[in-house]
Write an enzyme that holds these catalytic residues in place. Structure first.
Site, PDB file in Angstrom:
ATOM      1  N   ASN A   1     -57.596  86.648 108.696  1.00 43.77           N
ATOM      2  CA  ASN A   1     -56.423  87.243 108.039  1.00 43.77           C
ATOM      3  C   ASN A   1     -56.427  87.264 106.522  1.00 43.77           C
ATOM      4  O   ASN A   1     -55.669  88.022 105.919  1.00 43.77           O
ATOM      5  CB  ASN A   1     -55.159  86.487 108.489  1.00 43.77           C
ATOM      6  CG  ASN A   1     -54.921  86.622 109.980  1.00 43.77           C
ATOM      7  OD1 ASN A   1     -54.770  87.738 110.463  1.00 43.77           O
ATOM      8  ND2 ASN A   1     -54.931  85.526 110.687  1.00 43.77           N
TER       9      ASN A   1
ATOM     10  N   ASN B   1     -55.859  73.510 127.038  1.00 45.12           N
ATOM     11  CA  ASN B   1     -56.404  73.048 125.769  1.00 45.12           C
ATOM     12  C   ASN B   1     -55.449  72.003 125.171  1.00 45.12           C
ATOM     13  O   ASN B   1     -54.445  72.348 124.580  1.00 45.12           O
ATOM     14  CB  ASN B   1     -56.548  74.267 124.838  1.00 45.12           C
ATOM     15  CG  ASN B   1     -57.147  73.912 123.500  1.00 45.12           C
ATOM     16  OD1 ASN B   1     -57.339  72.738 123.184  1.00 45.12           O
ATOM     17  ND2 ASN B   1     -57.430  74.933 122.709  1.00 45.12           N
TER      18      ASN B   1
ATOM     19  N   GLU C   1     -61.126  81.484 121.976  1.00 45.29           N
ATOM     20  CA  GLU C   1     -61.694  80.321 122.655  1.00 45.29           C
ATOM     21  C   GLU C   1     -61.271  80.265 124.126  1.00 45.29           C
ATOM     22  O   GLU C   1     -62.064  79.897 124.981  1.00 45.29           O
ATOM     23  CB  GLU C   1     -61.261  79.043 121.924  1.00 45.29           C
ATOM     24  CG  GLU C   1     -62.005  78.887 120.605  1.00 45.29           C
ATOM     25  CD  GLU C   1     -61.422  77.815 119.707  1.00 45.29           C
ATOM     26  OE1 GLU C   1     -60.359  78.055 119.117  1.00 45.29           O
ATOM     27  OE2 GLU C   1     -62.034  76.750 119.594  1.00 45.29           O
TER      28      GLU C   1
ATOM     29  N   HIS D   1     -65.917  79.682 110.776  1.00 44.04           N
ATOM     30  CA  HIS D   1     -64.655  79.525 111.520  1.00 44.04           C
ATOM     31  C   HIS D   1     -63.716  78.782 110.576  1.00 44.04           C
ATOM     32  O   HIS D   1     -63.813  77.567 110.411  1.00 44.04           O
ATOM     33  CB  HIS D   1     -64.916  78.710 112.799  1.00 44.04           C
ATOM     34  CG  HIS D   1     -63.683  78.363 113.562  1.00 44.04           C
ATOM     35  ND1 HIS D   1     -63.416  78.852 114.834  1.00 44.04           N
ATOM     36  CD2 HIS D   1     -62.622  77.589 113.247  1.00 44.04           C
ATOM     37  CE1 HIS D   1     -62.249  78.393 115.251  1.00 44.04           C
ATOM     38  NE2 HIS D   1     -61.747  77.610 114.307  1.00 44.04           N
TER      39      HIS D   1
ATOM     40  N   ARG E   1     -60.671  72.530 127.955  1.00 43.99           N
ATOM     41  CA  ARG E   1     -61.421  72.403 126.700  1.00 43.99           C
ATOM     42  C   ARG E   1     -61.564  70.914 126.364  1.00 43.99           C
ATOM     43  O   ARG E   1     -60.578  70.188 126.321  1.00 43.99           O
ATOM     44  CB  ARG E   1     -60.678  73.102 125.572  1.00 43.99           C
ATOM     45  CG  ARG E   1     -61.380  72.900 124.248  1.00 43.99           C
ATOM     46  CD  ARG E   1     -60.464  73.164 123.096  1.00 43.99           C
ATOM     47  NE  ARG E   1     -61.118  72.856 121.852  1.00 43.99           N
ATOM     48  CZ  ARG E   1     -60.508  72.342 120.794  1.00 43.99           C
ATOM     49  NH1 ARG E   1     -59.218  72.080 120.847  1.00 43.99           N
ATOM     50  NH2 ARG E   1     -61.162  72.095 119.699  1.00 43.99           N
TER      51      ARG E   1
ATOM     52  N   HIS F   1     -66.011  72.915 117.421  1.00 45.07           N
ATOM     53  CA  HIS F   1     -65.674  74.355 117.406  1.00 45.07           C
ATOM     54  C   HIS F   1     -66.771  75.181 118.072  1.00 45.07           C
ATOM     55  O   HIS F   1     -66.878  76.380 117.836  1.00 45.07           O
ATOM     56  CB  HIS F   1     -65.520  74.909 115.967  1.00 45.07           C
ATOM     57  CG  HIS F   1     -64.284  74.494 115.259  1.00 45.07           C
ATOM     58  ND1 HIS F   1     -64.193  74.500 113.887  1.00 45.07           N
ATOM     59  CD2 HIS F   1     -63.073  74.095 115.717  1.00 45.07           C
ATOM     60  CE1 HIS F   1     -62.991  74.094 113.519  1.00 45.07           C
ATOM     61  NE2 HIS F   1     -62.294  73.840 114.612  1.00 45.07           N
TER      62      HIS F   1
ATOM     63  N   ARG G   1     -58.083  68.016 106.348  1.00 39.47           N
ATOM     64  CA  ARG G   1     -59.275  67.143 106.321  1.00 39.47           C
ATOM     65  C   ARG G   1     -60.099  67.423 105.075  1.00 39.47           C
ATOM     66  O   ARG G   1     -60.216  68.581 104.658  1.00 39.47           O
ATOM     67  CB  ARG G   1     -60.137  67.386 107.564  1.00 39.47           C
ATOM     68  CG  ARG G   1     -59.569  66.785 108.816  1.00 39.47           C
ATOM     69  CD  ARG G   1     -60.376  67.196 110.040  1.00 39.47           C
ATOM     70  NE  ARG G   1     -59.549  67.941 110.955  1.00 39.47           N
ATOM     71  CZ  ARG G   1     -59.999  68.768 111.888  1.00 39.47           C
ATOM     72  NH1 ARG G   1     -61.289  68.970 112.038  1.00 39.47           N
ATOM     73  NH2 ARG G   1     -59.155  69.414 112.669  1.00 39.47           N
TER      74      ARG G   1
ATOM     75  N   GLY H   1     -59.944  78.071 109.917  1.00 34.45           N
ATOM     76  CA  GLY H   1     -58.524  78.056 110.285  1.00 34.45           C
ATOM     77  C   GLY H   1     -57.958  76.779 109.708  1.00 34.45           C
ATOM     78  O   GLY H   1     -58.348  76.384 108.608  1.00 34.45           O
ATOM     79  N   ASN H   2     -57.095  76.107 110.460  1.00 38.68           N
ATOM     80  CA  ASN H   2     -56.632  74.813 109.967  1.00 38.68           C
ATOM     81  C   ASN H   2     -57.794  73.820 109.975  1.00 38.68           C
ATOM     82  O   ASN H   2     -58.050  73.130 109.008  1.00 38.68           O
ATOM     83  CB  ASN H   2     -55.456  74.344 110.817  1.00 38.68           C
ATOM     84  CG  ASN H   2     -54.611  73.353 110.054  1.00 38.68           C
ATOM     85  OD1 ASN H   2     -54.602  73.364 108.816  1.00 38.68           O
ATOM     86  ND2 ASN H   2     -53.955  72.464 110.763  1.00 38.68           N
TER      87      ASN H   2
ATOM     88  N   ARG I   1     -51.291  81.252 103.581  1.00 37.86           N
ATOM     89  CA  ARG I   1     -50.358  82.329 103.187  1.00 37.86           C
ATOM     90  C   ARG I   1     -49.498  81.884 102.015  1.00 37.86           C
ATOM     91  O   ARG I   1     -49.328  82.607 101.035  1.00 37.86           O
ATOM     92  CB  ARG I   1     -49.439  82.703 104.357  1.00 37.86           C
ATOM     93  CG  ARG I   1     -50.130  83.535 105.398  1.00 37.86           C
ATOM     94  CD  ARG I   1     -49.368  83.507 106.676  1.00 37.86           C
ATOM     95  NE  ARG I   1     -49.466  82.196 107.323  1.00 37.86           N
ATOM     96  CZ  ARG I   1     -49.300  81.967 108.599  1.00 37.86           C
ATOM     97  NH1 ARG I   1     -48.985  82.947 109.393  1.00 37.86           N
ATOM     98  NH2 ARG I   1     -49.441  80.768 109.101  1.00 37.86           N
TER      99      ARG I   1
ATOM    100  N   GLY J   1     -57.866  81.619 111.835  1.00 38.59           N
ATOM    101  CA  GLY J   1     -56.649  82.025 111.114  1.00 38.59           C
ATOM    102  C   GLY J   1     -56.884  82.556 109.714  1.00 38.59           C
ATOM    103  O   GLY J   1     -56.413  83.645 109.362  1.00 38.59           O
TER     104      GLY J   1
HETATM  105  P1  AMP Z   1     -55.946  78.510 113.072  1.00 35.90           P
HETATM  106  O1  AMP Z   1     -56.133  77.021 113.000  1.00 35.90           O
HETATM  107  O2  AMP Z   1     -57.179  79.265 113.368  1.00 35.90           O
HETATM  108  O3  AMP Z   1     -54.771  78.901 113.941  1.00 35.90           O
HETATM  109  O4  AMP Z   1     -55.528  78.961 111.595  1.00 35.90           O
HETATM  110  C1  AMP Z   1     -54.339  78.526 111.028  1.00 35.90           C
HETATM  111  C2  AMP Z   1     -54.308  78.873 109.568  1.00 35.90           C
HETATM  112  O5  AMP Z   1     -54.553  80.280 109.360  1.00 35.90           O
HETATM  113  C3  AMP Z   1     -52.942  78.631 108.971  1.00 35.90           C
HETATM  114  O6  AMP Z   1     -52.861  77.331 108.480  1.00 35.90           O
HETATM  115  C4  AMP Z   1     -52.845  79.651 107.859  1.00 35.90           C
HETATM  116  O7  AMP Z   1     -53.170  79.020 106.650  1.00 35.90           O
HETATM  117  C5  AMP Z   1     -53.932  80.652 108.146  1.00 35.90           C
HETATM  118  N1  AMP Z   1     -53.396  82.013 108.246  1.00 35.90           N
HETATM  119  C6  AMP Z   1     -52.779  82.601 109.291  1.00 35.90           C
HETATM  120  N2  AMP Z   1     -52.404  83.855 108.984  1.00 35.90           N
HETATM  121  C7  AMP Z   1     -52.779  84.081 107.697  1.00 35.90           C
HETATM  122  C8  AMP Z   1     -52.672  85.184 106.786  1.00 35.90           C
HETATM  123  N3  AMP Z   1     -52.098  86.323 107.151  1.00 35.90           N
HETATM  124  N4  AMP Z   1     -53.191  85.018 105.553  1.00 35.90           N
HETATM  125  C9  AMP Z   1     -53.766  83.869 105.180  1.00 35.90           C
HETATM  126  N5  AMP Z   1     -53.899  82.808 105.986  1.00 35.90           N
HETATM  127  C10 AMP Z   1     -53.411  82.898 107.225  1.00 35.90           C
END
Ligand code: AMP
Length: 395
Positions: free
Chosen positions: A332, A7, A382, A206, A91, A180, A239, A208-209, A282, A328
């Site tokens: 979480n 990836n 993924e 989905h 990927r 995604h 973004r 995350g970042n 976080r 993420g």
């Molecule tokens: P990803 O791109 O799916 O890896 O998600 C990354 C994002 O998940 C990070 O920028 C964090 O802001 C968020 N993240 C990870 N762990 C936690 C947590 N325990 N609580 C809140 N946000 C989290």
């Protein structure tokens, strides 16, 4: 039986060697800061972690070095018999109109991925570099391209069409492709299996970042928030998501910014990072807990946008059975989940706050029994999805 999944991101490269049926991981690794003065490779086999730092010029070198670590630290990528690698799964972010299925890579497939670079300028060149090195160093193993856009090939015309001149759109392949897709496909399928019901109207978030939403009816995607590129839609880490295109004209004419500068601003300098000064949820939550108003306002914008998508997707699907959080933040952040779902209380959607707060790495329901819609958390995977799709493609 195992599959090596590769990836390549814009400045990093992740890989995993895993068993597609059980999901057992034999090795994993990450090459970071590609192109910087000091690159970092982390190679993990069982509990043994090897970290090397040295300049890594580009993605070709990154993968070459990573594959060398398999030679020196294992597992053996050239093993025969039971230990043999069945496939290498790559990927690919953008498959355009060419690819709706995982595809065995040959020179023609490589050429199409190259043609699609204008639609994914950060990603497709990195993917190509990875494919070329991997095919050269592992020539006897089939290589499979798994496209992030494939799951959204089923989008109806009304969803993928931008309301612009038909001829211009056709000539420049301008339409909504989504992204995604591997995650949305994996998670929506997992929800159907988990609830033992494949006749569902689902929304998958989905977040995350990168962040995207999808609407899925009976396993088929009917809407998604990302468009021509992964810039459209939800507020993300860096973004901006949806924005009036006039902002581009305005910044160009009034602020004297170049198109490249605006591109960079929207893709790398916007979203939570711009609103809160930080794209780690976080840290933002921590600040909210201490009464930081800027952090609060940023999360308000973030949650507001998600609620807009939930409302509109419910309307276009004519109902809703499940909302699933993944990635993420989705997996979480009980706080973000709670803020989103609390907006839906007038429609009878209620979280069980105890279940919402319980940390877990498993798929689970977090809504109350009397909620009109089931709310779930399903960890995405993924790499596992790519491994399974790769095996399907070669059989
Ligand atoms: P990803 O791109 O799916 O890896 O998600 C990354 C994002 O998940 C990070 O920028 C964090 O802001 C968020 N993240 C990870 N762990 C936690 C947590 N325990 N609580 C809140 N946000 C989290």
């Amino acid at each position: 039986m195992s599959v090596l999944v590769i990836n390549s991101g814009s400045s990093s490269l992740k890989y995993k060697l895993l068993e597609p049926a059980s999901g057992q991981e034999y090795a994993s690794g990450l090459v970071e800061k590609i192109g910087d003065t000091e690159g970092i490779i982390t190679h993990i086999v069982d509990d043994n972690k090897t970290v090397l730092t040295f300049p890594i010029a580009d993605h070709s070198q990154a993968l070459e070095q990573a594959l060398r670590l398999f030679d020196t630290h294992g597992p053996d990528l050239h093993a025969q018999g039971k230990q043999a690698i069945q496939a290498v799964g790559h990927r690919i972010v953008q498959g355009g109109m060419y690819f709706s299925e995982p595809t065995i890579i040959d020179d023609e497939v490589e050429q199409h991925i190259e043609e699609l670079i204008p639609l994914a300028p950060l990603h497709n060149p990195a993917h190509l570099a990875g494919i070329r090195v991997a095919r050269q160093l592992l020539p006897d193993i089939p290589h499979v391209a798994v496209f992030d856009t494939a799951f959204f090939h089923s989008l109806p015309k009304a969803s993928y069409t931008y309301a612009i001149d038909r001829n211009i759109a056709a000539k420049y392949q301008i339409r909504r492709y989504g992204a995604h897709g591997t995650s949305h496909a994996y998670v929506s399928d997992k929800v159907a299996r988990f609830l033992r019901n494949d006749q569902l109207k689902q929304i998958v978030l989905h977040i995350g970042n990168g962040a995207s939403a999808s609407a899925v009816i009976n396993g088929k995607a009917v809407e998604t928030s990302m468009g021509l590129t992964p810039l459209e839609g939800l507020v993300m880490g860096t973004r901006c998501g949806d924005i009036d295109p006039t902002v581009v004209f305005h910044l160009y004419r009034e602020a004297g910014m170049s198109i490249d500068e605006i591109d960079d601003l929207f893709n790398r300098g916007s979203g939570l990072k711009a609103l809160a000064g930080d794209n780690d949820m976080r840290a933002i939550k921590e600040r909210m807990d201490h009464g930081d108003e800027i952090a609060h306002d940023a999360v308000d914008v973030y949650v507001h946008r998600i609620a807009i998508y939930i409302g509109s997707y419910t309307a276009i699907m004519g109902g809703l059975d499940t909302i699933t959080f993944t990635a993420g933040i989705g997996e979480n952040s009980d706080v973000v989940r709670s803020l989103v779902i609390n907006k839906l209380a007038p429609f009878g959607v209620f979280l069980d706050e105890k279940k919402n707060k319980e940390p877990s790495k498993e798929a689970r329901i977090i809504s109350r029994d009397d909620s009109s819609v089931k709310v779930l958390v399903v960890p995405t995977n993924e790499e596992l999805s790519i491994a399974r799709q790769s095996i399907k493609a070669i059989n």
